[in-house]
Scaffold this motif. Structure first.
Motif, PDB file in Angstrom:
ATOM      1  N   GLU A  64       0.499  -2.122  -9.033  1.00 42.13           N
ATOM      2  CA  GLU A  64       0.133  -3.268  -8.190  1.00 42.13           C
ATOM      3  C   GLU A  64       0.636  -4.586  -8.762  1.00 42.13           C
ATOM      4  N   GLY A  92       0.813  -1.207   0.000  1.00 39.18           N
ATOM      5  CA  GLY A  92       0.000   0.000   0.000  1.00 39.18           C
ATOM      6  C   GLY A  92       0.848   1.260   0.000  1.00 39.18           C
ATOM      7  N   ARG A 132      -1.313  10.424  -1.339  1.00 36.69           N
ATOM      8  CA  ARG A 132      -0.851  10.017  -2.678  1.00 36.69           C
ATOM      9  C   ARG A 132       0.129  11.010  -3.276  1.00 36.69           C
ATOM     10  N   ARG A 138       2.642   1.536  -3.532  1.00 35.43           N
ATOM     11  CA  ARG A 138       1.743   1.931  -4.622  1.00 35.43           C
ATOM     12  C   ARG A 138       1.425   3.426  -4.550  1.00 35.43           C
ATOM     13  N   ASP A 139       1.037   3.899  -3.365  1.00 32.95           N
ATOM     14  CA  ASP A 139       0.546   5.269  -3.250  1.00 32.95           C
ATOM     15  C   ASP A 139       1.647   6.288  -2.970  1.00 32.95           C
ATOM     16  N   PRO A 192      -2.901  -4.615  -1.540  1.00 34.46           N
ATOM     17  CA  PRO A 192      -2.336  -3.407  -0.928  1.00 34.46           C
ATOM     18  C   PRO A 192      -3.372  -2.669  -0.085  1.00 34.46           C
ATOM     19  N   MET A 193      -2.981  -2.283   1.109  1.00 32.40           N
ATOM     20  CA  MET A 193      -3.869  -1.490   1.952  1.00 32.40           C
ATOM     21  C   MET A 193      -4.001  -0.093   1.366  1.00 32.40           C
ATOM     22  N   ARG A 194      -5.126   0.524   1.599  1.00 32.85           N
ATOM     23  CA  ARG A 194      -5.413   1.822   1.003  1.00 32.85           C
ATOM     24  C   ARG A 194      -5.346   2.946   2.055  1.00 32.85           C
ATOM     25  N   GLU A 195      -5.016   4.121   1.553  1.00 29.64           N
ATOM     26  CA  GLU A 195      -5.035   5.353   2.357  1.00 29.64           C
ATOM     27  C   GLU A 195      -4.059   5.305   3.536  1.00 29.64           C
TER      28      GLU A 195
END
Length: 425
Positions: free
Chosen positions: A401, A391, A424, A394-395, A417-420
């Motif tokens: 991914e 995560g 970003r 990616r961000d 992947p975990m988000r936030e």
């Protein structure tokens, strides 16, 4: 290059940097501006001590005297959200939490489910789904994806490059070093010796440059330390954060000073416009089988002070930085008979930095009732550490991914992947 030769080159580089090279920037142009720092706590951090789930009704019965007083008491835990608290040694990080730059994640683990330090650290650093003989690290594979071509883009602030950073992409390491007292002109003789070997010549030249820059940084840190040594000056310059820094420093003790200077120097390496962007640090001593309370008071306060020193070194680059702290596995939910805990499974991970979307606790909490413990003894892991890293990458670093699934962590498609976790890029 074997370890003996690498250390020998490091000694040559230190001497040469002092005699024949000007200090200069590390990289002409870094391929990314965002920074990532991995801190490995070796020995297995007790996540239930570092971040007690004080609202869990089964915690006190399991932990007893290992726990500090509840939030609000003298020397008590530091409440975060009414469910989880920080160990008092981590109190300075509450201010980072309040400003949104600190994100704790609980009940986290790598895919490893046994209790060997050697195997646990091996799997933590290779990023493989199982012990399969993989001998390169997931952070080195990440550098390859980013397109790093200069070995100084990825750096270990350690005596030797850890497994997580080893692999096909060239990297470097740096520690404050003392010149070996070699005769004048010796570095030039070594350079001539390596002239006909392109690989050794390039490695030697990179070592010279890194050491030259490191000596410059080290001098800057020592000068700043001398200027701010008076009691009226805090380690941080911002109100309540200064109070937290002084509290953490008092608990850490004078013995942590050398590590704090290294952390601040590491921040300056990363902050330089032409400097490193991916870094690894290691902190040792987390295997707390005996007398855990006193040891963790010191270790956790020292860890908090290390983060603060790293932030000081980063300066404005803090806004572009994500720092991930991990350990090989957790410790048993119940105390042992020696005032400590034994090898366990689930633990915590910490994200910090100006690029982090913090100010909250992430935990799919499994509970501490006997029937909820992993194998009846450990905090059950509910979050895959690979999902955390993926995560962030990616961000924060802008990596796709599919490449994270195939290259950085092969066979990890089930760990989405975990988000936030970060703001970003």
């Amino acid at each position: 290059m074997d370890l003996t030769r690498r250390h020998l080159l490091g000694g040559f580089a230190a001497t040469a940097a002092a005699t024949v090279l000007p200090a200069r920037l590390l990289l002409a142009k870094a391929p990314i501006e965002r920074r990532f720092v991995l801190i490995i706590l070796r020995g297995a951090l007790d996540g239930l001590a570092a971040m007690p789930p004080y609202a869990d009704p089964d915690l006190r019965a399991l932990r007893g005297a290992l726990l500090p007083p509840d939030p609000g008491g003298d020397g008590g835990m530091v409440d975060l959200d009414g469910r989880f608290a920080l160990h008092p040694g981590l109190a300075p990080l509450k201010y980072w939490y309040a400003e949104g730059g600190f994100l704790p994640l609980h009940a986290v683990a790598s895919p490893y489910r046994d209790r060997s330090h050697f195997d646990g650290q091996d799997l933590l650093e290779t990023g493989a789904a199982r012990l399969d003989g993989t001998r390169d690290g997931w952070l080195n594979r990440t550098l390859g994806l980013i397109g790093a071509t200069d070995r100084r883009f990825g750096i270990a602030f350690a005596e030797e490059i850890p497994l997580v950073l080893r692999g096909a992409t060239p990297v470097t390491s740096w520690l404050p070093d003392k010149p070996a007292g070699l005769p004048p002109g010796f570095p030039d003789l070594v350079a001539r010796l390596y002239d006909r070997d392109p690989a050794l010549h390039a490695a030697y030249a990179a070592g010279l440059d890194t050491t030259a820059f490191g000596r410059q940084i080290q001098g800057m840190v020592q000068a700043d330390t001398a200027m701010t040594a008076g009691p009226a000056q805090g380690a941080m310059a911002q109100g309540a954060m200064a109070q937290g820094a002084m509290a953490g420093g008092a608990m850490a003790g004078a013995a942590a000073g050398a590590d704090l200077q290294l952390a601040e120097a590491a921040g300056r390496f990363l902050a330089d416009p032409g400097g490193s962007r991916i870094a690894v640090m290691e902190l040792y001593g987390w295997d707390t089988h005996v007398q855990q309370v006193k040891r963790l008071d010191r270790l956790l306060a020292g860890y908090a002070a290390t983060l603060q020193a790293l932030r000081r070194g980063l300066g404005d680059a803090w806004k572009q930085t994500a720092i991930l702290t991990v350990t090989e596995f957790g410790r048993t939910a119940a105390a042992n008979g020696s005032g400590g805990t034994d090898h366990g499974t689930g633990s915590v991970a910490f994200l910090a930095g100006g690029a982090v979307h913090g100010g909250r606790v992430l935990a799919d909490w499994p509970g501490l009732a006997q029937d909820k413990l992993y194998q009846g003894r450990d905090l059950a892991p509910t979050t895959d550490l690979r999902a955390v890293v993926k995560g962030v990458f990616r961000d924060h670093l802008g990596l796709p991914e599919d490449a994270l699934d195939r290259i950085v962590f092969p066979g990890s498609a089930d760990a989405a992947p975990m988000r936030e976790l970060v703001r970003r890029a």
